[in-house]
Motif scaffolding. Structure first.
Motif, PDB file in Angstrom:
ATOM      1  N   ILE A   1       0.827  -1.203   0.000  1.00  0.00           N
ATOM      2  CA  ILE A   1       0.000   0.000   0.000  1.00  0.00           C
ATOM      3  C   ILE A   1       0.865   1.258   0.000  1.00  0.00           C
ATOM      4  N   ARG A   2       1.956   1.235   0.759  1.00  0.00           N
ATOM      5  CA  ARG A   2       2.838   2.402   0.776  1.00  0.00           C
ATOM      6  C   ARG A   2       3.480   2.619  -0.596  1.00  0.00           C
ATOM      7  N   GLU A   3       3.925   1.555  -1.238  1.00  0.00           N
ATOM      8  CA  GLU A   3       4.570   1.685  -2.545  1.00  0.00           C
ATOM      9  C   GLU A   3       3.608   2.200  -3.601  1.00  0.00           C
ATOM     10  N   ARG A   4       2.388   1.705  -3.581  1.00  0.00           N
ATOM     11  CA  ARG A   4       1.447   2.063  -4.645  1.00  0.00           C
ATOM     12  C   ARG A   4       0.719   3.382  -4.387  1.00  0.00           C
ATOM     13  N   THR A   5       0.275   3.581  -3.150  1.00  0.00           N
ATOM     14  CA  THR A   5      -0.547   4.765  -2.876  1.00  0.00           C
ATOM     15  C   THR A   5       0.239   5.913  -2.254  1.00  0.00           C
ATOM     16  N   GLY A   6       1.431   5.613  -1.718  1.00  0.00           N
ATOM     17  CA  GLY A   6       2.213   6.635  -1.023  1.00  0.00           C
ATOM     18  C   GLY A   6       1.765   6.872   0.404  1.00  0.00           C
ATOM     19  N   LEU A   7       0.764   6.126   0.867  1.00  0.00           N
ATOM     20  CA  LEU A   7       0.171   6.340   2.182  1.00  0.00           C
ATOM     21  C   LEU A   7       0.529   5.214   3.135  1.00  0.00           C
ATOM     22  N   VAL A   8       0.347   5.463   4.408  1.00  0.00           N
ATOM     23  CA  VAL A   8       0.420   4.413   5.410  1.00  0.00           C
ATOM     24  C   VAL A   8      -0.995   3.904   5.648  1.00  0.00           C
TER      25      VAL A   8
ATOM     26  N   ASP B   1      -3.964   5.438 -11.556  1.00  0.00           N
ATOM     27  CA  ASP B   1      -5.224   4.714 -11.748  1.00  0.00           C
ATOM     28  C   ASP B   1      -5.595   4.042 -10.428  1.00  0.00           C
ATOM     29  N   TRP B   2      -6.875   3.669 -10.311  1.00  0.00           N
ATOM     30  CA  TRP B   2      -7.324   2.935  -9.135  1.00  0.00           C
ATOM     31  C   TRP B   2      -6.643   1.572  -9.087  1.00  0.00           C
ATOM     32  N   ASP B   3      -6.331   1.115  -7.889  1.00  0.00           N
ATOM     33  CA  ASP B   3      -5.612  -0.145  -7.711  1.00  0.00           C
ATOM     34  C   ASP B   3      -6.598  -1.302  -7.518  1.00  0.00           C
ATOM     35  N   GLU B   4      -6.652  -2.164  -8.495  1.00  0.00           N
ATOM     36  CA  GLU B   4      -7.642  -3.245  -8.479  1.00  0.00           C
ATOM     37  C   GLU B   4      -7.402  -4.236  -7.344  1.00  0.00           C
ATOM     38  N   GLU B   5      -6.142  -4.502  -7.016  1.00  0.00           N
ATOM     39  CA  GLU B   5      -5.857  -5.489  -5.977  1.00  0.00           C
ATOM     40  C   GLU B   5      -6.321  -4.993  -4.605  1.00  0.00           C
ATOM     41  N   ILE B   6      -6.084  -3.722  -4.318  1.00  0.00           N
ATOM     42  CA  ILE B   6      -6.545  -3.166  -3.045  1.00  0.00           C
ATOM     43  C   ILE B   6      -8.069  -3.136  -3.008  1.00  0.00           C
ATOM     44  N   LEU B   7      -8.685  -2.768  -4.129  1.00  0.00           N
ATOM     45  CA  LEU B   7     -10.152  -2.766  -4.194  1.00  0.00           C
ATOM     46  C   LEU B   7     -10.713  -4.152  -3.917  1.00  0.00           C
ATOM     47  N   ASP B   8     -10.084  -5.175  -4.495  1.00  0.00           N
ATOM     48  CA  ASP B   8     -10.560  -6.547  -4.286  1.00  0.00           C
ATOM     49  C   ASP B   8     -10.430  -6.959  -2.821  1.00  0.00           C
ATOM     50  N   ARG B   9      -9.301  -6.617  -2.199  1.00  0.00           N
ATOM     51  CA  ARG B   9      -9.105  -7.022  -0.793  1.00  0.00           C
ATOM     52  C   ARG B   9     -10.170  -6.390   0.100  1.00  0.00           C
ATOM     53  N   LEU B  10     -10.521  -5.145  -0.170  1.00  0.00           N
ATOM     54  CA  LEU B  10     -11.490  -4.434   0.662  1.00  0.00           C
ATOM     55  C   LEU B  10     -12.922  -4.598   0.174  1.00  0.00           C
ATOM     56  N   ARG B  11     -13.089  -5.378  -0.910  1.00  0.00           N
ATOM     57  CA  ARG B  11     -14.408  -5.679  -1.465  1.00  0.00           C
ATOM     58  C   ARG B  11     -15.146  -4.399  -1.856  1.00  0.00           C
ATOM     59  N   ILE B  12     -14.425  -3.544  -2.576  1.00  0.00           N
ATOM     60  CA  ILE B  12     -14.993  -2.284  -3.051  1.00  0.00           C
ATOM     61  C   ILE B  12     -15.158  -2.384  -4.568  1.00  0.00           C
TER      62      ILE B  12
END
Length: 408
Positions: A19-26, A93-104
Motif C-alpha cells: 500500500i505504501r509503494e502504490r498509494t504513497g500512504l500508510v 489509476d485505481w488499484d484493483e488489488e486493493i479494491l478486491d481485498r477491501l471488497r470495493i
C-alpha cells in the motif's frame, strides 16, 4: 477511528509495504479506503446498491461537482484520489488489488483527471441560474501548496488549521518515505504532474478549540495568541494533543492526549502557550522526518491557515526549525490555489511564472540565536513517548508492529 481494527488486519496480512509503494500512504483509518469498506459491510443495503450501480463514491470535491453539474459529472482529480488509499500514484489509476481485498466495486469510483482543466459545466437549475465551466479541483493541502507558489522541488509550506499539514514539493521525484510521511500527488509548474512529501498532523488548532469548549480556559479561539504571548514560555508544560491519536510521523491511533510538567505555578496562560507551542513542535517532528527522507530540509517555510496569524507561533516555529518562516498577505491559500488552477484551465493566466509574481509577503520570522529551542524539543519528544500507545489495541499486538516504535 472505528476501522483501526481493520487497519491492524491489513498490516498483519502484510499489506503495509504494498500500500505504501502504490498509494504513497500508510495504513490508517484517516483515509477513505477502510471507511468505505466498513460502510459497505455495515450499512444495510449499501453493498447491494453498490453492486447494482445505484451507489457512487467520492471525496467531498466529487460530491460537489456532481451536485453543481446536476449529476452530469462523476469525477475527481489526482490529488484527491491520492488521499483515498485506493489510488496508484505511479500508474495514475485505481488499484484493483486493493479494491478486491477491501471488497470495493470499481464501478463506485469516479473518473480521475488532472487538477486544471474542464471537469464539467454547472447546471443553471442547481447553481445561480448560470452555466459556467468548473476548471480547477485539488485537495485542500495541494491547493494550498499551489496557492503558496510552491511550484519547484524543495518548496515547503505548512497550513496551520484545526490540524496542520506540511508539504514539500519534490518535483517529478516520488520518494518513498521511511520516516512516517506520505508521498502524495501535487501540482507542478503550469499544472503538470508533481509529487510531494506530506506530514498530516491531526490536531493543532483543534486543541485550542478544546481548551475553549472543553476546559473553558478561553472564551474565543482568537484569544489564544495574546494569552500565549503574556508569558515568556510554557513554564515547563508540554501538551501532546493526541485527542484523536497521532498522525505523521507517528501514525498511532492508540495515542492519547497528554499534558506533562504541571506545577503549582502553572496558569491558564501556560496551558494555552503549551497548546500553541505544540503546533510548532509537531511541525518540527514532520520536518525532521523530511530531512531523513530527502537528505535535505527546507531553506524556508511558508505558513498559512488561521493559526498563522499568531506571531508568537511563527517566531517559535522559526526558532525550532532554524529557518525563516514567511507569512503571506493572503492566508486563505487553499481557496487561492483552487482559483489559480481554474484560471490556468481557462487561460486567465499564462502559467505559474506569472502566478509566482502574485505572491506577497506579510511578514518574515527569522530564527533567534541560542540552543534553548533544541532543549525544549528534546523534552517534547519525551512527552510524546508518554502519549504513544496509551490505549490498548483490541487483540494481541506486539510493539514491533507500531510505526511509532520505529521513530523513538
Amino acid at each position: 477511528r472505528r476501522t483501526a481494527g481493520l487497519c491492524d488486519e491489513l498490516r498483519a496480512e502484510g499489506w503495509e509495504p504494498k500500500i505504501r509503494e502504490r498509494t504513497g500512504l500508510v495504513i490508517d483509518p484517516y483515509f477513505s479506503a477502510t471507511k468505505l469498506s466498513w460502510l459497505l459491510e455495515h450499512v444495510p443495503g449499501a453493498r447491494e446498491d453498490a453492486e447494482a450501480g445505484r451507489l457512487a463514491f467520492g471525496t467531498v470535491d466529487c460530491y460537489l461537482l456532481s451536485r453543481m453539474t446536476g449529476g452530469a459529472a462523476h469525477a475527481t482529480d489526482r490529488t484527491n484520489a491520492s488521499r483515498t488509499m485506493l489510488y496508484d500514484i505511479g500508474r495514475l489509476d485505481w488499484d484493483e488489488e486493493i479494491l478486491d481485498r477491501l471488497r470495493i466495486p470499481h464501478t463506485l469510483l469516479p473518473g480521475v483527471m488532472a487538477s486544471s482543466g474542464t471537469f464539467g459545466l454547472t447546471d443553471p437549475d442547481q447553481l445561480l441560474g448560470v452555466r459556467v465551466p468548473i476548471s480547477g479541483m485539488a485537495g485542500d493541502q495541494q491547493a494550498a501548496l499551489f496557492g503558496q507558489a510552491c511550484f519547484q522541488a524543495g518548496d515547503t509550506k505548512n497550513t496551520y488549521g484545526t490540524g496542520s499539514f506540511v508539504l514539500m514539493n519534490t518535483g517529478d521525484r516520488r520518494p518513498a518515505s521511511a520516516s512516517g510521511l506520505l508521498t502524495t500527488v501535487a501540482v507542478g509548474p503550469d499544472g503538470s504532474l508533481a509529487y510531494a512529501l506530506e506530514g498530516s498532523i491531526f490536531v493543532t488548532g483543534a486543541a485550542i478549540q478544546w481548551l475553549r469548549d472543553g476546559l473553558l480556559l478561553i472564551d474565543a479561539a482568537p484569544e489564544a495568541g495574546a494569552l500565549a504571548s503574556a508569558v515568556a514560555d510554557a513554564g515547563g508544560v508540554f501538551f501532546v494533543p493526541a485527542l484523536t491519536g497521532l498522525g505523521a510521523p507517528w501514525w498511532d491511533p492508540y495515542a492519547r492526549g497528554t499534558i506533562v510538567g504541571i506545577t503549582r505555578g502553572t496558569t491558564r496562560a501556560h496551558l494555552v502557550r503549551a497548546a500553541v507551542e505544540a503546533m510548532a513542535f509537531q511541525t518540527r517532528d514532520v520536518i525532521e522526518a523530511m530531512r531523513q527522507d530527502v537528505a535535505v530540509g527546507p531553506t524556508e517555510l511558508k505558513a498559512d491557515g488561521g493559526a498563522s496569524a499568531m506571531d508568537v507561533l511563527l517566531q517559535f516555529q522559526a526558532d525550532l526549525l532554524g529557518v525563516r518562516v514567511r507569512r503571506p498577505r493572503v492566508l486563505e491559500t487553499t481557496a487561492l490555489g483552487a482559483a489559480y488552477l481554474a484560471g490556468l484551465g481557462e487561460g486567465v493566466w499564462s502559467g505559474t511564472a506569472e502566478l509566482a509574481e502574485h505572491w506577497q509577503e506579510d511578514r518574515a520570522f527569522d530564527p533567534r540565536p541560542g540552543d534553548q529551542a533544541d532543549r525544549k524539543y528534546r523534552d517534547w519528544r519525551r512527552a510524546v513517548e508518554r502519549a504513544l500507545r496509551w490505549e490498548e489495541p483490541p487483540g494481541p499486538r506486539s510493539p514491533e508492529e507500531s510505526p511509532a516504535t520505529k521513530l523513538l
